[in-house]
Design an enzyme around this catalytic site. Sequence first.
Site, PDB file in Angstrom:
ATOM      1  N   HIS A  98     -10.351  -5.310  -3.276  1.00 43.83           N
ATOM      2  CA  HIS A  98      -9.448  -5.694  -3.105  1.00 43.83           C
ATOM      3  C   HIS A  98      -9.414  -6.043  -1.559  1.00 43.83           C
ATOM      4  O   HIS A  98     -10.247  -5.458  -0.465  1.00 43.83           O
ATOM      5  CB  HIS A  98      -8.035  -4.459  -3.218  1.00 43.83           C
ATOM      6  CG  HIS A  98      -8.911  -3.113  -2.317  1.00 43.83           C
ATOM      7  ND1 HIS A  98      -9.703  -1.917  -2.994  1.00 43.83           N
ATOM      8  CD2 HIS A  98      -8.916  -2.161  -1.292  1.00 43.83           C
ATOM      9  CE1 HIS A  98     -10.053  -0.922  -2.087  1.00 43.83           C
ATOM     10  NE2 HIS A  98      -9.389  -1.110  -1.469  1.00 43.83           N
TER      11      HIS A  98
ATOM     12  N   ASP B 157       0.408  -1.452   0.069  1.00 38.71           N
ATOM     13  CA  ASP B 157       0.341   0.061  -0.211  1.00 38.71           C
ATOM     14  C   ASP B 157       0.883   1.231  -0.164  1.00 38.71           C
ATOM     15  O   ASP B 157       2.275   1.770   0.942  1.00 38.71           O
ATOM     16  CB  ASP B 157      -0.911  -0.008   1.480  1.00 38.71           C
ATOM     17  CG  ASP B 157      -2.567   1.115   0.853  1.00 38.71           C
ATOM     18  OD1 ASP B 157      -3.196   0.948   1.049  1.00 38.71           O
ATOM     19  OD2 ASP B 157      -1.848   2.198   0.777  1.00 38.71           O
TER      20      ASP B 157
ATOM     21  N   GLN C  92     -13.855   2.514   1.045  1.00 36.85           N
ATOM     22  CA  GLN C  92     -14.108   2.421  -0.290  1.00 36.85           C
ATOM     23  C   GLN C  92     -13.249   3.479  -0.806  1.00 36.85           C
ATOM     24  O   GLN C  92     -13.537   4.565  -1.346  1.00 36.85           O
ATOM     25  CB  GLN C  92     -14.371   1.515  -0.783  1.00 36.85           C
ATOM     26  CG  GLN C  92     -13.843   0.384  -2.255  1.00 36.85           C
ATOM     27  CD  GLN C  92     -14.630  -0.284  -2.619  1.00 36.85           C
ATOM     28  OE1 GLN C  92     -15.688  -0.735  -2.742  1.00 36.85           O
ATOM     29  NE2 GLN C  92     -14.198  -0.399  -3.602  1.00 36.85           N
ATOM     30  N   SER C  93     -11.931   3.583  -0.846  1.00 34.37           N
ATOM     31  CA  SER C  93     -11.695   4.897  -1.768  1.00 34.37           C
ATOM     32  C   SER C  93     -11.266   4.178  -3.553  1.00 34.37           C
ATOM     33  O   SER C  93     -11.588   5.441  -4.301  1.00 34.37           O
ATOM     34  CB  SER C  93     -10.143   5.782  -1.196  1.00 34.37           C
ATOM     35  OG  SER C  93      -9.054   4.784  -1.658  1.00 34.37           O
TER      36      SER C  93
HETATM   37  P1  AMP Z   1      -9.803   0.999   0.015  1.00 33.44           P
HETATM   38  O1  AMP Z   1     -10.064   3.454   0.830  1.00 33.44           O
HETATM   39  O2  AMP Z   1     -10.538   0.241   1.213  1.00 33.44           O
HETATM   40  O3  AMP Z   1     -10.317   1.307  -0.622  1.00 33.44           O
HETATM   41  O4  AMP Z   1      -8.251   0.808  -0.105  1.00 33.44           O
HETATM   42  C1  AMP Z   1      -7.308   1.268  -0.867  1.00 33.44           C
HETATM   43  C2  AMP Z   1      -6.286   1.867  -0.870  1.00 33.44           C
HETATM   44  O5  AMP Z   1      -4.974   2.121  -2.288  1.00 33.44           O
HETATM   45  C3  AMP Z   1      -5.391   2.888   0.538  1.00 33.44           C
HETATM   46  O6  AMP Z   1      -4.842   2.643   0.868  1.00 33.44           O
HETATM   47  C4  AMP Z   1      -4.627   3.483  -0.781  1.00 33.44           C
HETATM   48  O7  AMP Z   1      -3.381   3.727   0.348  1.00 33.44           O
HETATM   49  C5  AMP Z   1      -3.674   2.321  -1.762  1.00 33.44           C
HETATM   50  N1  AMP Z   1      -3.514   3.306  -3.164  1.00 33.44           N
HETATM   51  C6  AMP Z   1      -3.790   4.068  -3.410  1.00 33.44           C
HETATM   52  N2  AMP Z   1      -3.473   4.517  -4.481  1.00 33.44           N
HETATM   53  C7  AMP Z   1      -2.092   3.285  -4.453  1.00 33.44           C
HETATM   54  C8  AMP Z   1      -0.539   3.308  -5.568  1.00 33.44           C
HETATM   55  N3  AMP Z   1      -0.945   3.667  -6.681  1.00 33.44           N
HETATM   56  N4  AMP Z   1      -0.177   1.508  -4.671  1.00 33.44           N
HETATM   57  C9  AMP Z   1      -0.421   0.952  -3.595  1.00 33.44           C
HETATM   58  N5  AMP Z   1      -1.535   1.652  -2.840  1.00 33.44           N
HETATM   59  C10 AMP Z   1      -2.468   2.515  -3.600  1.00 33.44           C
END
Ligand code: AMP
Length: 111
Positions: free
Chosen positions: A97, A29, A91-92
């Site tokens: 995942h 992450d 979720q963002s």
């Molecule tokens: P969620 O908020 O559950 O959707 O998790 C999305 C995750 O993706 C977050 O913890 C972010 O820090 C991570 N994230 C976003 N962009 C990237 C990236 N380019 N490489 C690795 N992790 C990422």
Amino acid sequence: MDCLFCKIVNGSIPATIVKQTEKITAFNDISPQAPTHLLIIPNIHFENMGKLSEADEKLSGEMLREASAIAKDLGLDSWRININTGASAGQSVFHAHIHLLGGRTFAWPPG
Ligand code: AMP
Ligand code: ZN
């Protein structure tokens, strides 16, 4: 499709990949919330883990098995899996995942 995690799977956006199989990709992450913080994603696109598990029970099971195998490989004896489904649950990124976190203690219940 303009999806960040599809681009990580196909290599057009860089990530620190820890494990990649025919079915899944695991990578660090970018904003770690624990000493170990990986994301385990399916190589094919689903919007979230709810939709994936309804469509493909085998793949959702395989993701959990990979999480466990990676935790073991990293020598973690305690670890947490987090699945955020939907924006109000945090979720963002809308490619399914699993968060795999370890290396510190975690509060329960979560906030
Ligand atoms: P969620 O908020 O559950 O959707 O998790 C999305 C995750 O993706 C977050 O913890 C972010 O820090 C991570 N994230 C976003 N962009 C990237 C990236 N380019 N490489 C690795 N992790 C990422
Ligand atoms: Zn995607």
